[in-house]
Scaffold this active site. Structure first.
Site, PDB file in Angstrom:
ATOM      1  N   CYS A  87       3.183 -11.558 -18.494  1.00  0.00           N
ATOM      2  CA  CYS A  87       2.841 -12.766 -18.066  1.00  0.00           C
ATOM      3  C   CYS A  87       0.896 -12.768 -18.337  1.00  0.00           C
ATOM      4  O   CYS A  87       0.634 -12.671 -19.481  1.00  0.00           O
ATOM      5  CB  CYS A  87       2.841 -12.798 -16.640  1.00  0.00           C
ATOM      6  SG  CYS A  87       2.459 -14.502 -15.968  1.00  0.00           S
ATOM      7  N   TYR A  88       0.287 -12.637 -17.344  1.00  0.00           N
ATOM      8  CA  TYR A  88      -1.053 -12.269 -17.526  1.00  0.00           C
ATOM      9  C   TYR A  88      -1.392 -11.075 -18.530  1.00  0.00           C
ATOM     10  O   TYR A  88      -2.367 -11.156 -19.225  1.00  0.00           O
ATOM     11  CB  TYR A  88      -2.004 -12.224 -16.217  1.00  0.00           C
ATOM     12  CG  TYR A  88      -3.316 -12.312 -16.350  1.00  0.00           C
ATOM     13  CD1 TYR A  88      -4.162 -13.231 -16.170  1.00  0.00           C
ATOM     14  CD2 TYR A  88      -4.192 -10.970 -16.679  1.00  0.00           C
ATOM     15  CE1 TYR A  88      -5.531 -13.086 -16.243  1.00  0.00           C
ATOM     16  CE2 TYR A  88      -5.586 -10.971 -16.830  1.00  0.00           C
ATOM     17  CZ  TYR A  88      -6.265 -12.060 -16.649  1.00  0.00           C
ATOM     18  OH  TYR A  88      -7.554 -12.123 -16.758  1.00  0.00           O
ATOM     19  N   GLU A 176      10.521  -8.004 -14.640  1.00  0.00           N
ATOM     20  CA  GLU A 176      10.567  -7.126 -13.181  1.00  0.00           C
ATOM     21  C   GLU A 176      11.365  -7.746 -12.303  1.00  0.00           C
ATOM     22  O   GLU A 176      11.836  -7.155 -11.179  1.00  0.00           O
ATOM     23  CB  GLU A 176       9.106  -6.389 -13.019  1.00  0.00           C
ATOM     24  CG  GLU A 176       8.460  -7.595 -12.201  1.00  0.00           C
ATOM     25  CD  GLU A 176       7.530  -8.357 -13.215  1.00  0.00           C
ATOM     26  OE1 GLU A 176       6.482  -8.776 -12.858  1.00  0.00           O
ATOM     27  OE2 GLU A 176       7.861  -8.349 -14.360  1.00  0.00           O
ATOM     28  N   SER A 228       5.983  13.264  14.269  1.00  0.00           N
ATOM     29  CA  SER A 228       6.316  12.394  15.348  1.00  0.00           C
ATOM     30  C   SER A 228       7.578  12.223  15.557  1.00  0.00           C
ATOM     31  O   SER A 228       7.980  11.440  16.371  1.00  0.00           O
ATOM     32  CB  SER A 228       5.792  11.154  14.732  1.00  0.00           C
ATOM     33  OG  SER A 228       6.153  10.606  13.453  1.00  0.00           O
ATOM     34  N   GLY A 230       9.241  10.251  13.160  1.00  0.00           N
ATOM     35  CA  GLY A 230       9.405   9.344  12.023  1.00  0.00           C
ATOM     36  C   GLY A 230       9.990   9.569  10.850  1.00  0.00           C
ATOM     37  O   GLY A 230       9.869  10.844  10.519  1.00  0.00           O
ATOM     38  N   VAL A 231      10.144   8.654   9.931  1.00  0.00           N
ATOM     39  CA  VAL A 231      10.735   9.183   8.644  1.00  0.00           C
ATOM     40  C   VAL A 231       9.664   9.809   7.863  1.00  0.00           C
ATOM     41  O   VAL A 231       9.939  10.880   7.414  1.00  0.00           O
ATOM     42  CB  VAL A 231      11.110   7.649   7.842  1.00  0.00           C
ATOM     43  CG1 VAL A 231      11.503   8.250   6.517  1.00  0.00           C
ATOM     44  CG2 VAL A 231      12.033   6.978   8.602  1.00  0.00           C
ATOM     45  N   ASP A 232       8.365   9.395   7.424  1.00  0.00           N
ATOM     46  CA  ASP A 232       7.448  10.104   6.862  1.00  0.00           C
ATOM     47  C   ASP A 232       7.025  11.496   7.158  1.00  0.00           C
ATOM     48  O   ASP A 232       7.325  12.406   6.500  1.00  0.00           O
ATOM     49  CB  ASP A 232       6.180   9.394   6.783  1.00  0.00           C
ATOM     50  CG  ASP A 232       6.430   7.838   6.333  1.00  0.00           C
ATOM     51  OD1 ASP A 232       7.588   7.504   5.437  1.00  0.00           O
ATOM     52  OD2 ASP A 232       5.660   6.827   6.338  1.00  0.00           O
TER      53      ASP A 232
END
Length: 534
Positions: A87-88, A176, A228, A230-232
């Protein structure tokens, strides 16, 4: 600061401000080739330093002839590195090499049919006519010298162009995007046909390279991590455990604001499954005291965040006094954090990091070097990495959860009684909707089917209402059910749950959670609402 290992074979995505910039990088990675996003003002010297195997030029919202329009350093196109523009990116390539771009009378937005014009390595294995996704008003009107037109539409005379001898290729459409039916084939043709790359960026190689990078950076020193659950942070812990074992100390600050059962799950995993030093800080009572009488959600966030670091650094100080000083702090920074901060990666180095990672409130005289081994990975790649490292699904696929936890899912002040009510109600919501999603999976075979619920939880408002239970009037709390469908959290739609599922959730909460006599369902989308209530 230590970074994760960068593979030798790399594709860089030059970002002209495209809404699909991250998507391009993801599509490349889906083909097991490592990619990174760089800003469009990157110089040829900086590209040389990165030594990419290929370059992709993204789309962008600007006109190439607009004042201050982004452009590509023409010298980059002469480095001998294969380039593919979208595109661009096609327009920028054309202008940089002496072609022309014009404002067309009619734009193309959405699906369009291209007709191929001759043979092209980019279109190998695709039909003569095919549907692509267009989004443009400007278009190349005259190709640069040496370029051939390889496809067109009724509106766009240069739907794609190429100069194969110089390995320069470009499309006006967006390969994409999934709506371009052979887009991934084109990308595969470019990477493996034109560039002759190898699909060797696999989970095994990622783990091997990341473990080696952590070991090389840390040596015999110690690392501390705020875990924590959490996932990360859990994936960082598992990765560092694989690399350095007992040199890692995981500090789990239990503020009492997690969902029901989660503290026990975290401790179970990181004391029995991974060989690390695990410290469980029971700070539940301290947090309740600090949050007593606080109703403002931003003040709740400040209190929870500030107290976390106080608890965390108290542990670090105790370790130092016990003769176990820590040099490194591991964090769960992921690649979108870097991209969104505008961080620039050139020569394999990040010159800036997202601001909140630089604002860790180190006490006077305390400092850690940072290790961010996930700073190359998108969220779903982090989840895949967690699975490969042996983390259980209930951690790897844990739903998004606010940093202050249930403190901001309780509207108004926080106390022990409200926390107990919300934890028990939320557990029922998660149990029933986990089961609902599993039934959908069994029926469709798709983990993320059209009607699967992406995020779901309970909210406790700061009101009471009249009800009748048995032969007695009650004056108790309502619970709000929130369930949404989303792919990116930027927008979300309320989930159209079957009535029998809603009835089962409501009936169980009222029957099993003392202090609740009413359940209501939030049917507001984002926007105008947010997913969370505070």
């Amino acid at each position: 600061m230590a970074e994760s290992a960068t593979p030798e074979q790399i594709v860089i995505v030059v970002d002209f401000g495209a809404q699909y910039g991250q998507l391009i990088a993801r599509r490349v990675r889906d083909l097991h080739v490592y990619s990174e996003i760089v800003p469009c003002d990157i110089t040829a010297d900086e590209v040389r330093a990165m030594a990419p195997a290929a370059i992709i030029l993204s789309g962008g919202p600007a006109s190439v002839y607009a004042e201050d329009a982004p452009s590509i350093d023409p010298e980059i196109l002469g480095l001998g590195i294969p380039v593919l523009g979208f595109c661009y990116g096609q327009q920028a390539m054309a202008v940089a090499l002496g072609g022309e771009v014009a404002h067309t009378e009619k734009g193309e937005y959405g699906p369009a049919v291209i007709t191929r014009a001759g043979e092209s390595a980019l279109f190998d294995g695709t039909p003569g006519e095919q549907t692509v996704w267009m989004s443009h008003r400007d278009a190349v009107s005259r190709v640069p010298e040496g370029f051939a037109i390889t496809s067109r539409t009724e509106v766009c005379p240069v739907a794609s162009m190429e100069y194969p001898e110089r390995k320069l290729f470009a499309t006006q459409f967006h390969p994409e995007v999934r709506h371009t039916e052979f887009g991934q084939t084109m990308l595969r043709n470019f990477l493996f046909g034109v560039c002759e790359l190898e699909p060797d960026w696999t989970m095994d190689s990622i783990i091997e390279d990341s473990v080696a990078a952590i070991r090389a950076e840390v040596g015999d020193d110690r690392v501390i991590l705020g875990l924590s659950g959490g996932v990360d942070s859990s994936v960082v812990a598992a990765l560092c455990a694989r690399a350095i074992g007992k040199q890692l100390t995981c500090v789990f600050v239990n503020h009492g604001l997690l969902r029901k059962g989660e503290p026990e799950e975290v401790e179970e995993v990181f004391t029995k499954q991974f060989d690390v030093d695990f410290i469980h800080v029971h700070a539940e009572e301290r947090y309740l005291e600090l949050l007593s009488g606080v109703t403002d959600p931003e003040e709740k966030r400040r209190i929870v965040g500030t107290q976390f670091w106080k608890e965390f650094f108290a542990v670090a100080e105790d370790l130092a006094q016990d003769g176990r000083p820590v040099k490194y702090l591991a964090q769960g920074t992921i690649y979108p954090d870097i991209i969104e901060s505008g961080a620039r990666k050139t020569g394999g180095k990040a010159s800036t990091i997202k601001s909140h990672h630089n604002l860790i409130p180190f006490p006077e005289g305390v400092h850690f070097d940072l290790i961010e081994p996930l700073d190359h990975f998108f969220k779903d790649e982090v989840r895949a990495l967690g699975t490969a490292l042996g983390l259980p699904d209930y951690i790897v696929h844990r739903q998004p959860f606010p940093g202050p936890g249930l403190a901001i899912r309780i509207i108004g002040d926080v106390d022990g009684e409200k926390l107990t009510i919300l934890k028990n109600a939320d557990a029922i919501v998660r149990e029933e909707l986990d089961a609902y999603n599993e039934r959908l999976f069994a029926e469709t075979g798709e983990r993320n089917s059209e009607h699967a619920v992406w995020q779901y939880f309970a909210v406790l408002p700061d009101i009471k209402s009249v009800g009748v239970m048995g032969d007695e009037r009650t004056y108790a709390r309502p619970v709000i059910l929130r369930a949404v469908e989303s792919s990116d959290a930027m927008t979300a739609d309320w989930a159209r749950l079957p009535y029998d599922v809603l009835a089962r959730i409501s009936g169980r909460i009222v029957a099993e959670v003392p202090g609740v006599n009413r359940v209501v369902y939030d049917i507001t989308s984002k926007p105008p609402a947010t997913i969370e209530w505070e």
